[in-house]
Design an enzyme around this catalytic site. Structure first.
Site, PDB file in Angstrom:
ATOM      1  N   GLU B  82       0.864  -1.151  -0.062  1.00 60.22           N
ATOM      2  CA  GLU B  82      -0.068   0.045   0.021  1.00 60.22           C
ATOM      3  C   GLU B  82       0.765   1.160   0.041  1.00 60.22           C
ATOM      4  OE1 GLU B  82      -2.078  -1.099   4.116  1.00 60.22           O
ATOM      5  OE2 GLU B  82      -1.870   0.950   4.025  1.00 60.22           O
ATOM      6  N   CYS B 114      -3.292  -4.250   4.004  1.00 62.99           N
ATOM      7  CA  CYS B 114      -2.308  -4.946   4.474  1.00 62.99           C
ATOM      8  C   CYS B 114      -2.284  -6.468   3.935  1.00 62.99           C
ATOM      9  CB  CYS B 114      -2.190  -5.073   5.815  1.00 62.99           C
ATOM     10  SG  CYS B 114      -1.747  -3.464   6.612  1.00 62.99           S
ATOM     11  N   HIS B 237      -1.717 -11.417  11.555  1.00 60.76           N
ATOM     12  CA  HIS B 237      -1.331  -9.949  11.228  1.00 60.76           C
ATOM     13  C   HIS B 237      -1.036  -9.327  12.593  1.00 60.76           C
ATOM     14  CE1 HIS B 237      -1.069  -6.503   9.281  1.00 60.76           C
ATOM     15  NE2 HIS B 237      -2.256  -5.828   9.949  1.00 60.76           N
TER      16      HIS B 237
END
Lengths: 138, 351, 384
Positions: B82, B114, B237
């Site tokens: 990103e 992400c 994550h």
């Protein structure tokens, strides 16, 4: 410096991948690649991918940088003798000037070299950094 | 039960420079407990000559070095980020060209906050299984942006990871199953002309991070008939150092299975590389036969939960390229002022 | 083939001439040379490097010729980076030798102070390889610094030994009315001066300045018609080149093109290094002078700096090096420098140089470098 799309494209392989040339007549290699051997003049050359490691032969720390390099000052530039003996002139990155020495081992990395302002092209190329990473074998 | 695809090799990259959280505390006048609450002491930041392309290149170079394959055999290069250097013009082609993968290859930049690289991983595994390609290269790389003074600054960091995906007979970790869970959840976004993302603060937690990861992981375990006890490692994550531990606790994974793949406390949240660098780090210590849960998440929102089973090929690969910890340990601290220069935050005018 | 003589010279003071453009500078030097010679030039050769990048002015031959009262004559620019002036003299010499022209005016001119240092630095760096050196930020000073460090490490030459050159140059320039800097300095001043590109310091480097120099070359045909005969002959004029990119050189401590050009020029003139009384050599940076002294045959390899520290090449010695103060102190308006050198040696041989004089000088040499050793021009001048 205005970056030309065609020029960025034309030079991408030698700049990204350290492609030089080897002379079929005298056997010597050179970089950047030329249409004839700079040492013996022969036009019988083959493209070679040069080794990505070498040692610093000489270096300078540039304090009076040219337009476009103020954010990199002081800029370290070196002549690197690659492991096959070919010489390359390139910046040294990820290093402090006081730690750089002739004879220091360095490795090639791809880095961003120049921006043509905020809207123009970005030029990438090969620079060197001290081989700081120890490759442990398991 | 295993499928016919897996991770053939991996490579990581973390830039050399670190910014301590206390620099941000002091500069922007935060309460000094914030870094501790986020469980992030420092973060990795890129040098002036780095961006997501150069970092992604090095991670991919390491992956190819470790796999010892001819780059020409790679049939797809997927780049998840990103922080694209160009809004329009693929980053994947620069990396593919620099690696010598071009021209007979797919190449594209993916966007899903992400989670883009994880979508690339799913796609590459599928392309391998369907025999459309022999190997796929998946890269997650970010120089994550944060509005100066936003709490995001403590965690938004820089790093990259890459995987060579191939048939299971060559894999160091074979894919056992994958489950994806996406909804339209506006927890974090960046508009086209904005330099920095905005986010929904607490809204990024429960309805976004937790519900999507839990949805994906529960879906995966149900589809494979597995329980948390069946996994040796769990990598989630990691937007900060606490969320992965909390989501693990809620799903039934103890801290010990999460810590080996938890890198955000050491280097910050590398966005597209976040969970996947953790996965690479786990591959550098897991034993053959062990099962790894990997669950990346992307705002907007979605999560993929993967189950991989480690093979004995893993042992021969570790020393063939720099490891995650080699990069984590090779560090040099910079001040916020120097970081701001390296990132181009000062407005200079040309001569 | 005709012999070639210098019938007139003209110089401007080197400096920050904010009030003068390319034409004004060129005119001042050209008028002096033409008036001194009393000869109308048939053609003009301009030596200049950066008019294109700094003044956006090309077509310099016609531009200058038709601005200084020489409307209609053939005129063009010769460019070989900092060696442009020397290359222009070499071209003019060959034009006369060929028999086509009998009187050729050479004007070297450079206008460097129109822009900030960073912009001039980038323009100067165009002497290097644009795609593989300039692109990466390797400034011209930086490339010379690579050679200086290599030389010093290889021959174990100390910083102190290198410092004697700029000190001598500053001392020589004090009496030169054309010099940009007329101020003596001490060894410590060099060593404490600002680092430009390590190991090159500010006082190892020539200053940025504007200037123009002119010489009027004539054939025997012209000389036979003149009442007052010129007494200086261009006895040897030669040029040699090497790779622009430093990477493909044989060695960083040498400039083999200088030795090649010198060998040819010596042969043409029938002289040897030991015959030469006065030299004006290219010292854009201290290291250039040191390497040139060796390549031209005045010092053994690795010994030039050590000999300088022992007092060699100072006024009174043979040869005397850069009585003008050299590029270091006289100044280095890049494309004009090679013409300054020739004009200064002509004046030394005539005995009318207005600064440090070399008594009874009979034979002189100039050596002008373009790039960091890629274009080398050597002239041998003789008193006849």
């Amino acid at each position: 410096m205005r970056l030309s799309p065609a020029q960025i494209w034309r030079t991408r392989i030698p700049r990204y991948r350290l492609i030089g040339k080897e002379c079929k007549k005298c056997g010597r290699r050179h970089y950047p690649p030329r249409p004839a051997c700079p040492y013996c003049g022969s036009r019988e050359l083959i493209e070679v991918e040069l080794p990505r490691t070498g040692v610093i032969e000489s270096f300078t720390v540039i304090y009076t940088v040219m337009e476009g390099f103020k954010d990199r000052a002081p800029l370290i530039i070196a002549t690197v003798k690659l492991d096959d003996g070919t010489r390359v002139v390139a910046p040294i990155t990820d290093a402090e000037p006081e730690d750089v020495r002739t004879g220091m081992r360095v490795e090639a990395v791809l880095r961003r070299i120049r921006d043509d302002g905020s809207y123009g092209l970005i030029g990438y190329g090969t620079v060197f950094r001290p081989t700081i990473l120890v490759h442990k074998t398991s | 039960m295993a499928r016919d695809s897996g991770i053939v090799s991996w490579g990581a990259y973390v830039p050399r420079y670190r910014l301590k959280a206390e620099e941000i505390v002091n500069l922007w006048g935060w309460d000094s407990n914030i870094p501790k609450n986020l469980n992030v002491a420092e973060k990795a930041v890129e040098n002036v000559d780095e961006d997501s392309i150069t970092m992604g290149f090095e991670a991919a170079y390491n992956a190819i070095l470790r796999a010892n394959i001819n780059p020409k055999r790679i049939g797809a290069v997927f780049f998840g980020t990103e922080s694209k250097p160009y809004a329009v013009k693929p980053s994947a082609t620069v990396i593919a060209e620099a690696l010598g993968v071009t021209p007979a290859t797919m190449a594209s930049d993916l966007e899903f906050a992400c989670r883009a690289a994880s979508e690339g991983l799913r796609s590459a595994l599928a392309l391998v299984e369907s025999k459309y390609i022999e190997y796929g290269l998946v890269i997650g790389s970010d120089t994550a942006q944060a509005n100066p003074g936003d709490v995001l600054e403590y965690t938004a960091s820089s790093g990259a990871v890459a995987f060579i995906v191939g048939p299971s007979k060559e894999a160091a970790a074979i894919l056992e199953g994958v489950y994806t869970y996406v909804t339209d959840t506006p927890d974090f976004w960046r508009r086209g002309l904005s330099p920095y993302p905005k986010h929904g603060e607490a809204f990024t937690g429960e309805p976004a991070y937790f519900s999507h990861i839990e949805g994906a992981v529960r879906g995966l375990m149900e589809s494979l008939g597995l329980k948390p006890d069946d996994f040796d490692y769990a990598v989630f994550h990691q937007p900060n150092g606490t969320f992965p531990l909390r989501v693990g606790r809620r799903l039934g994974f103890p801290k010990e299975k999460i810590l080996p793949g938890l890198v955000t406390p050491l280097i910050g949240n590398t966005y597209n590389a976040s969970a996947l660098i953790g996965f690479a780090r786990v591959l550098e210590q897991a034993r053959p036969g062990q099962r790894i849960l990997v669950a990346p998440f992307g705002s907007g929102a979605g999560s993929d939960a993967y189950s991989f089973v480690v093979t004995d090929r893993v042992n021969g690969l570790r020393g063939k390229a720099p490891r995650v910890d080699d990069y984590i340990n090779a560090k040099k601290y910079v001040s916020y002022a120097v970081h701001a220069k390296m990132r181009g935050l000062y407005r200079r005018i040309a001569n | 083939m005709t012999r070639v003589y210098v019938s007139g010279v003209g110089l401007t003071k080197v400096g920050r001439h904010f009030d003068k453009g390319l034409i004004d500078l060129a005119a001042e030097a050209a008028f002096k040379a033409i008036d001194e010679a009393g000869v109308e030039p048939e053609a003009l050769v301009v030596g200049n490097m950066m008019s294109s990048s700094l003044q956006h002015q090309d077509n310099l031959g016609a531009y200058i010729a038709n601005s200084i009262g020489l409307r209609g004559i053939p005129a063009f620019k010769v460019e070989a980076a900092c060696g442009s002036g020397g290359a222009a003299v070499h071209a003019a010499f060959n034009m006369i030798k060929s028999g086509v022209y009998n009187a050729v005016l050479v004007v070297g001119v450079e206008k460097m102070t129109d822009h900030p240092t960073a912009v001039v630095t980038e323009a100067l760096a165009q002497a290097a390889d644009a795609e593989y050196e300039l692109f990466y930020g390797a400034s011209f000073t930086g490339l010379n610094a690579l050679m200086m460090r290599y030389y010093m490490e290889k021959y174990q030459v100390s910083r102190r030994e290198m410092s004697y050159w700029p000190v001598m140059m500053h001392k020589n320039a004090v009496a030169n009315p054309y010099a940009q800097i007329r101020r003596e300095i001490k060894l410590e001043d060099v060593e404490k001066s600002q680092v430009v590109a390590d190991p090159i310091r500010l006082l190892d480097s020539s200053p940025i300045g504007d200037g123009a120099a002119a010489v009027l070359l004539v054939s025997e045909n012209i000389v036979s018609k003149l009442a007052e005969k010129p007494i200086v002959e261009v006895a040897g004029s030669a040029m040699a080149t090497d790779t622009v990119e430093l990477s493909n050189r044989e060695s960083l401590d040498a400039m083999p093109a200088a030795a090649q050009a010198a060998k040819k020029a010596y042969k043409m003139a029938g002289v040897e290094p030991r015959d030469i009384d006065v030299i004006e050599i290219h010292d854009a940076f201290t290291i250039n002078a040191i390497v040139l002294l060796e390549e031209l045959g005045f010092a053994p390899r690795g010994q030039a700096a050590k000999q300088l520290a022992e007092g060699r090449f100072a006024p009174g010695d043979k040869p005397t090096a850069n009585p003008s103060g050299g590029l270091k102190a006289r100044g280095h308006p890049v494309g004009a420098t090679g013409v300054y050198q020739v004009a200064e040696v002509v004046m030394q041989l005539r005995g009318d140089f207005p600064g440090v004089k070399v008594d009874k000088a009979e034979i002189g040499l100039t050596s002008n470098i373009g790039g960091d050793g890629s274009s080398l021009i050597v002239h041998v001048l003789k008193r006849v």
